[in-house]
Design a protein around this motif. Structure first.
Motif, PDB file in Angstrom:
ATOM      1  N   SER A  96       0.834  -1.197   0.000  1.00 49.39           N
ATOM      2  CA  SER A  96       0.000   0.000   0.000  1.00 49.39           C
ATOM      3  C   SER A  96       0.873   1.252   0.000  1.00 49.39           C
ATOM      4  CB  SER A  96      -0.921  -0.008   1.224  1.00 49.39           C
ATOM      5  OG  SER A  96      -1.658   1.187   1.303  1.00 49.39           O
ATOM      6  N   PHE A  97       1.943   1.212   0.779  1.00 54.58           N
ATOM      7  CA  PHE A  97       2.886   2.329   0.851  1.00 54.58           C
ATOM      8  C   PHE A  97       3.588   2.527  -0.482  1.00 54.58           C
ATOM      9  CE2 PHE A  97       7.297   3.729   1.864  1.00 54.58           C
ATOM     10  CZ  PHE A  97       7.003   4.968   2.418  1.00 54.58           C
ATOM     11  N   LEU A  98       4.020   1.427  -1.107  1.00 57.70           N
ATOM     12  CA  LEU A  98       4.705   1.501  -2.384  1.00 57.70           C
ATOM     13  C   LEU A  98       3.809   2.137  -3.453  1.00 57.70           C
ATOM     14  CD1 LEU A  98       6.951  -1.163  -4.015  1.00 57.70           C
ATOM     15  CD2 LEU A  98       5.029  -0.289  -5.307  1.00 57.70           C
ATOM     16  N   LYS A  99       2.555   1.719  -3.482  1.00 56.75           N
ATOM     17  CA  LYS A  99       1.625   2.264  -4.468  1.00 56.75           C
ATOM     18  C   LYS A  99       1.315   3.734  -4.189  1.00 56.75           C
ATOM     19  CE  LYS A  99      -0.585  -2.128  -5.653  1.00 56.75           C
ATOM     20  NZ  LYS A  99      -1.843  -2.922  -5.630  1.00 56.75           N
ATOM     21  N   LYS A 100       1.170   4.079  -2.929  1.00 56.76           N
ATOM     22  CA  LYS A 100       0.903   5.473  -2.558  1.00 56.76           C
ATOM     23  C   LYS A 100       2.035   6.387  -3.000  1.00 56.76           C
ATOM     24  CE  LYS A 100       0.067   8.431   1.494  1.00 56.76           C
ATOM     25  NZ  LYS A 100      -0.068   8.444   2.973  1.00 56.76           N
ATOM     26  N   LYS A 101       3.260   5.921  -2.845  1.00 52.66           N
ATOM     27  CA  LYS A 101       4.434   6.705  -3.224  1.00 52.66           C
ATOM     28  C   LYS A 101       4.756   6.599  -4.712  1.00 52.66           C
ATOM     29  CE  LYS A 101       5.769   8.370   0.803  1.00 52.66           C
ATOM     30  NZ  LYS A 101       5.878   9.829   1.039  1.00 52.66           N
ATOM     31  N   ALA A 157       6.359   4.253  -6.015  1.00 48.14           N
ATOM     32  CA  ALA A 157       7.799   4.031  -5.845  1.00 48.14           C
ATOM     33  C   ALA A 157       8.270   2.781  -6.561  1.00 48.14           C
ATOM     34  CB  ALA A 157       8.132   3.928  -4.359  1.00 48.14           C
ATOM     35  N   THR A 158       9.562   2.748  -6.796  1.00 44.06           N
ATOM     36  CA  THR A 158      10.246   1.570  -7.333  1.00 44.06           C
ATOM     37  C   THR A 158      10.775   0.691  -6.209  1.00 44.06           C
ATOM     38  OG1 THR A 158      10.966   2.816  -9.287  1.00 44.06           O
ATOM     39  CG2 THR A 158      12.212   0.829  -8.752  1.00 44.06           C
ATOM     40  N   ALA A 195      14.888   5.623  -2.646  1.00 40.59           N
ATOM     41  CA  ALA A 195      14.299   4.568  -1.822  1.00 40.59           C
ATOM     42  C   ALA A 195      13.441   5.236  -0.754  1.00 40.59           C
ATOM     43  CB  ALA A 195      15.392   3.724  -1.171  1.00 40.59           C
ATOM     44  N   TYR A 196      12.234   4.718  -0.559  1.00 40.18           N
ATOM     45  CA  TYR A 196      11.297   5.314   0.399  1.00 40.18           C
ATOM     46  C   TYR A 196      11.129   4.410   1.608  1.00 40.18           C
ATOM     47  CZ  TYR A 196      10.148   8.597  -3.296  1.00 40.18           C
ATOM     48  OH  TYR A 196      10.229   9.582  -4.259  1.00 40.18           O
ATOM     49  N   GLY A 197      11.236   5.004   2.800  1.00 36.34           N
ATOM     50  CA  GLY A 197      11.171   4.247   4.030  1.00 36.34           C
ATOM     51  C   GLY A 197       9.825   4.337   4.722  1.00 36.34           C
ATOM     52  N   LEU A 198       9.242   3.191   5.045  1.00 34.44           N
ATOM     53  CA  LEU A 198       8.023   3.116   5.856  1.00 34.44           C
ATOM     54  C   LEU A 198       8.476   2.899   7.291  1.00 34.44           C
ATOM     55  CD1 LEU A 198       4.973   2.862   6.291  1.00 34.44           C
ATOM     56  CD2 LEU A 198       5.140   0.450   5.584  1.00 34.44           C
ATOM     57  N   ASP A 233       9.193  -2.962  -7.362  1.00 36.83           N
ATOM     58  CA  ASP A 233       8.167  -3.081  -8.396  1.00 36.83           C
ATOM     59  C   ASP A 233       8.866  -3.324  -9.729  1.00 36.83           C
ATOM     60  OD1 ASP A 233       6.139  -2.832 -10.253  1.00 36.83           O
ATOM     61  OD2 ASP A 233       5.406  -0.900  -9.533  1.00 36.83           O
ATOM     62  N   THR A 234       8.712  -4.524 -10.282  1.00 41.91           N
ATOM     63  CA  THR A 234       9.441  -4.870 -11.511  1.00 41.91           C
ATOM     64  C   THR A 234       8.826  -4.249 -12.763  1.00 41.91           C
ATOM     65  OG1 THR A 234       8.219  -6.945 -11.857  1.00 41.91           O
ATOM     66  CG2 THR A 234      10.249  -7.040 -10.531  1.00 41.91           C
ATOM     67  N   GLU A 235       7.739  -3.489 -12.615  1.00 40.72           N
ATOM     68  CA  GLU A 235       7.256  -2.707 -13.751  1.00 40.72           C
ATOM     69  C   GLU A 235       7.991  -1.375 -13.845  1.00 40.72           C
ATOM     70  OE1 GLU A 235       3.068  -2.293 -14.215  1.00 40.72           O
ATOM     71  OE2 GLU A 235       2.741  -4.445 -14.474  1.00 40.72           O
ATOM     72  N   LYS A 236       8.758  -1.060 -12.792  1.00 39.49           N
ATOM     73  CA  LYS A 236       9.526   0.180 -12.773  1.00 39.49           C
ATOM     74  C   LYS A 236      11.032  -0.065 -12.817  1.00 39.49           C
ATOM     75  CE  LYS A 236       5.982   2.685 -10.143  1.00 39.49           C
ATOM     76  NZ  LYS A 236       5.587   3.569 -11.252  1.00 39.49           N
ATOM     77  N   ILE A 237      11.429  -1.290 -12.509  1.00 42.85           N
ATOM     78  CA  ILE A 237      12.843  -1.657 -12.576  1.00 42.85           C
ATOM     79  C   ILE A 237      12.912  -3.112 -13.032  1.00 42.85           C
ATOM     80  CG2 ILE A 237      12.956  -2.329 -10.124  1.00 42.85           C
ATOM     81  CD1 ILE A 237      15.849  -1.255 -10.114  1.00 42.85           C
TER      82      ILE A 237
END
Length: 252
Positions: A108-113, A115-116, A193-196, A161-165
């Motif tokens: 959920s955090f990855l999608k919100k950001k 992010a890769t 890199a984003y930290g939760l 996320d392998t659609e971004k990397i």
């Protein structure tokens, strides 16, 4: 849409812990996952334990992949990466544990950001897997330069996320501290890199003495600066000092 998370676990001499690690994945509130257990030539009964566990569970989303010979954690994780069917990649070490909502909160955090590359906080645990109360807080984000002096990204907390990397870009180099070397390489390319900052992982500390681990960690990070990142000597000293201060704070 593929929202599966492929969880990759390198397995080497963890017969005492691997069942508990597997259960921590089975107990995830996020249900679209596969677990890839890459057996890397263990000298104990890790393989037999896993085979028995899979047979008893009847699960088709837990797979045992056997390496032809021991090649180290980097090669084991890379083999798992090749076999992964999910869009998202998460790593878990064979003796570590996840909180039940780890995957749900992290994706959920990855999608919100959008992010890769994301990572979470974690807690040190004793050999029995019991939390010690020492929780490592993580920054909201890390750039390449920030990460050089703040290696708080712990392997069992990351997700990609392998659609971004691409998977090719996620292959770990066969060097000591291969995971940190990969983080540096990814971030050096301009990604963030984003930290939760939530405690979602238990890092079980077993094996060698703390003092010997510290000396080896110092040697490895210095070699990464000089040999992998090819930083000048004084620049390496600068980042090494910052890394050392933060490393002490994490463990005290």
């Amino acid at each position: 849409m593929n929202n599966m998370i492929s969880v990759i676990v390198p397995v080497y001499n963890v017969e005492k812990y691997i069942c508990e690690t597997i259960r921590s994945v089975e107990q995830q509130t996020y249900e679209d996952w596969e677990l890839l257990l890459v057996e890397d030539g263990s000298c104990d009964d890790s393989r037999a334990v896993i085979e028995s566990y899979i047979k008893a569970s009847g699960r088709e989303n837990i797979r045992l992949i056997v390496q032809p010979e021991n090649g180290g954690a980097a090669k084991a994780r890379n083999r798992g990466l090749q076999e992964a069917r999910g869009r998202y990649i998460a790593y878990l070490d064979g003796d570590d544990l996840w909180m039940p909502d780890k995957l749900e909160k992290q994706i959920s955090f990855l999608k919100k950001k959008d992010a890769t590359f994301v990572f979470t906080g974690y807690e040190f645990a004793n050999e029995a897997g019991e939390g010690t109360g020492k929780v490592v807080r993580v920054p909201a984000q890390l750039s390449y330069r920030q990460a050089l002096g703040n290696t708080t990204i712990f392997t069992s907390t990351v997700m990609f996320d392998t659609e971004k990397i691409s998977k090719e870009q996620l292959e770990m180099p066969c060097v000591k501290s291969e995971d940190t070397a990969l983080w540096f390489r990814i971030l050096r390319g301009g990604r963030m890199a984003y930290g939760l900052d939530e405690n979602l992982v238990k890092y079980r500390r077993v094996g060698k003495s703390l003092s010997s681990n510290k000396i080896e960690a110092m040697r490895r990070i210095w070699n990464l600066y000089r040999k992998c990142e090819k930083l000048p000597f004084l620049t390496s000293v600068w980042y090494f000092c910052h890394w050392a201060i933060r490393a002490v704070k994490r463990r005290v």
